[in-house]
Write an enzyme that holds these catalytic residues in place. Structure first.
Site, PDB file in Angstrom:
ATOM      1  N   ASP B 242       0.848  -1.188   0.000  1.00 25.27           N
ATOM      2  CA  ASP B 242       0.000   0.000   0.000  1.00 25.27           C
ATOM      3  C   ASP B 242       0.884   1.239   0.000  1.00 25.27           C
ATOM      4  O   ASP B 242       1.799   1.342   0.812  1.00 25.27           O
ATOM      5  CB  ASP B 242      -0.883  -0.025   1.261  1.00 25.27           C
ATOM      6  CG  ASP B 242      -2.114   0.853   1.115  1.00 25.27           C
ATOM      7  OD1 ASP B 242      -2.174   1.644   0.160  1.00 25.27           O
ATOM      8  OD2 ASP B 242      -3.006   0.745   1.978  1.00 25.27           O
ATOM      9  N   HIS B 337      -8.857  -0.958  -8.471  1.00 19.90           N
ATOM     10  CA  HIS B 337      -8.657   0.165  -7.551  1.00 19.90           C
ATOM     11  C   HIS B 337      -7.615   1.148  -8.086  1.00 19.90           C
ATOM     12  O   HIS B 337      -7.821   2.367  -8.031  1.00 19.90           O
ATOM     13  CB  HIS B 337      -8.236  -0.380  -6.183  1.00 19.90           C
ATOM     14  CG  HIS B 337      -8.013   0.679  -5.155  1.00 19.90           C
ATOM     15  ND1 HIS B 337      -9.054   1.420  -4.627  1.00 19.90           N
ATOM     16  CD2 HIS B 337      -6.885   1.142  -4.553  1.00 19.90           C
ATOM     17  CE1 HIS B 337      -8.571   2.281  -3.749  1.00 19.90           C
ATOM     18  NE2 HIS B 337      -7.256   2.131  -3.687  1.00 19.90           N
TER      19      HIS B 337
END
Lengths: 429, 429
Positions: B242, B337
């Site tokens: 991330d 995403h």
């Protein structure tokens, strides 16, 4: 135990564990060096498992330090997570066996859990893994399994219940929440990396499948390795140095105090094991923090700054319970925590405390929901936690600032050799 | 700013901050060496504050490592805790100003808080301290303060509300709990040691006194330094790497994206500051972990093992949104995403994400209460989080696996020079 390779590995393992017990300096050195080489030198590792963890080296990052590279062997005569230093992150989880799981289901679960724990403690990833911990080293991961009283009834092993696995008697100051107490199975996870610990929690929960259902779960923490030069006697959330008077692995009677041994017959499966008393002890921190420093020190019986007893000396100076101040008062007050808890005040009763702090935010009235996940290890809880708590319950000045909100007692089997699983000697004999 | 010493210190500070922004390698090296000497060399430290932390050296423990010895300077043109690497432990706390505290009370509070934060970030102990962190080094402690919309009304400063501190518009997928949202004042605490972080939380709460009341509080964590060689793009609880596409301090437009500048008049107090969007995003981990790996990777648009985009290359390879697979499908799916969140899909909108994971145990139905304490930093939330979330809200395949349960927006003032306090330019001009 019939496989000679397994037996050899177990003997080597036993030697290494004994070396650990008698050479605490060595533990420290191993932690600093990373355990892979030390474990290899001690002949500990069968099949090259130790240290062969599978993180992908990437460029541009900080190097992996002993925080990540240290592996605590899963196999051994005792389970890991008892004598090893408490890690920076801990999870405690209790499960109840599902109706119908029975002895067979329980055995299969312990086999799955042991395999997963062994894999992850070596820094490797289980099959079909969710990869949360993929890049991390083993990070001192330990997983410890225990059995509550209900485990024996649900597995048809009532005749193997150890004598000392009896309900903890109630204490007058208890404020227990039954939803956060007891349980058929207990798992203690510790790691110096929070993601490794969370990953392990998720993997073990997944492996529980339909066999065991989560009963309660608690998150805890300790100081990060390297954040302080102070050795394992860390501070709790009251700011007090905690654990000074713990039995030391160098004590002649350490093993006798902490581990079950010499049992025959129905209890022999527990040899090499221990009893874990788990109490979630809330600290009434707002009241405590309002108390002036000198009053706090009187309640505990030690100086807050360095942990020295109020009878004089340094942290490790033996407490002199008879020391009288110049004004005629006791140096260690009559209700001081260290007086009431002292082995000398309890017929020599002792336990190895290995705790995590917890902080679950704030209650609606603004008070912190925080304190200690107290875990005490002893060969006999009636000559350990229970004996001491019976005294503390009535006489401890600290009682006004803490509240026991959760309680459980587990019989924790000994460790297993490679190829075995934890609890096998109970479940398959 | 009239004191020449303060001005000099501020200039030196500004130089050091600029050096940080343009030399990320240097940050790493400073973190490894411990910051005391580096800060001294940069002329940063007035009065010998940096590095002079007061832990008592004891014998027999492990040596203090960079985990403990690293200090992040409190003073600077920007507040700490924005560009610095996210620490292993984080606390987010929102307070509401008490009725009647007013501008004077708020100013006194920010002065107390800044003084306490400066002291603790240097590894020293405030007066009358509860000593929880007494033996620890500074452990990369940062404390960051922000103002919510309510702060301005209660201090009579409505005419100084920055234009962009407007309520975040509702999104169709929101499931917000108002008790965990908004707040007049926000404090972000980060440290690589959990006890240092908890200590700071308690000290700041005590300093709040009757001036500000706790509104909500959240605990978070990240990987421990040294547990992985992977640099700051850590994994979240979905196992996903991330932060790969975060703006880099080396980017030419980094400061323009993250920090407010060039404002005059009523908003000039915010120059050097930023806007923090705080969202507690629950991850539906049971559903996610059931999804096969290849489907997870399609939902995100990156390979899980190493973070490489599905359009090819390695983690840092730019995403090719137009890449077509041999079968004619898009390499990065239409609802992936990283496609929907990409600056290219949002008119260049960007933000600096600096998150903590959270895990607050399990709900009664057995699902984990866990996910991300998402914190996004940007010079303009309407050209940062809000713009991107408007798109994600409608089109992101990840939405089925997450739930935004909490939301807040804070105007975060610039840093202060020694002798000043955070927010002084707003509260005293």
């Amino acid at each position: 135990m019939k496989n000679p390779t397994t037996k050899q590995a177990k003997q080597a393992d036993e030697q290494a564990r004994q070396a650990e017990l008698t050479q605490p300096q060595e533990i420290t050195r191993r932690r600093l060096l990373g355990t892979a080489s030390a474990a290899g030198a001690a002949g500990l590792v069968a099949g090259g498992a130790g240290g062969a963890y599978g993180y992908a080296a990437t460029t541009g990052g900080d190097p992996l330090t002993s925080v990540g590279s240290t592996a605590v062997p899963f196999h051994g005569s005792h389970q890991a997570g008892i004598v090893d230093p408490a890690q920076a992150t801990g999870h405690l989880i209790a499960f109840d066996l599902a109706p119908g799981a029975g002895r067979k289901g329980a055995a299969a679960l312990l086999r799955r859990w042991s395999a997963a724990a062994e894999t992850m403690a070596a820094g490797r990833t289980p099959n079909g893994d969710n990869q949360i911990a993929l890049d991390a080293g083993p990070s001192s991961l330990t997983v410890t399994f225990g059995f509550g009283l209900g485990f024996f009834a649900k597995t048809g092993l009532q005749n193997r219940v150890p004598e000392n696995l009896a309900p903890i008697p109630p204490f007058s100051s208890d404020a227990l929440d039954p939803r956060l107490s007891d349980g058929d199975l207990w798992v203690q996870i510790g790691s110096d990396d929070a993601l490794v610990a969370f990953h392990t929690l998720r993997v073990l929960q997944k492996e529980a499948g339909d066999t065991a259902r989560l009963r309660w779960q608690m998150n805890g923490f300790n100081r990060a390795p390297g954040a302080t030069e102070r050795p394992r006697t860390g501070r709790n959330l009251m700011g007090q140095i905690d654990g000074t008077n713990n039995p030391k692995p160098t004590d002649k009677d350490f093993a006798a105090k902490v581990f079950v041994s010499g049992k025959s017959g129905a209890e022999s499966w527990l040899n090499g094991g221990s009893y874990a008393v788990v109490r979630r002890i809330r600290m009434l921190l707002d009241s405590w923090d309002h108390l002036p420093l000198d009053r706090q020190e009187m309640v505990i019986g030690r100086r807050k700054s360095d942990g020295a007893p109020l009878s004089g000396g340094t942290e490790t100076t033996p407490v002199d319970l008879n020391k009288i101040n110049k004004d005629g008062s006791l140096a260690i007050a009559g209700d001081a925590h260290i007086r009431v808890a002292a082995p000398a005040s309890n017929g020599g009763a002792a336990m190895l405390r290995r705790a995590f702090s917890y902080h679950d935010g704030y209650d609606q009235d603004g008070t912190p929901n925080a304190g200690l996940l107290f875990i005490a290890w002893q060969a006999d809880p009636f000559n350990g936690f229970i004996k001491v708590q019976q005294k503390l319950d009535r006489a401890d000045g600290l009682s006004r600032f803490i509240r026991h909100e959760s309680s459980a007692l587990f019989a924790v089997p000994g460790g297993c050799a490679p190829g075995e699983y934890v609890g096998q000697r109970l479940l398959e004999s």
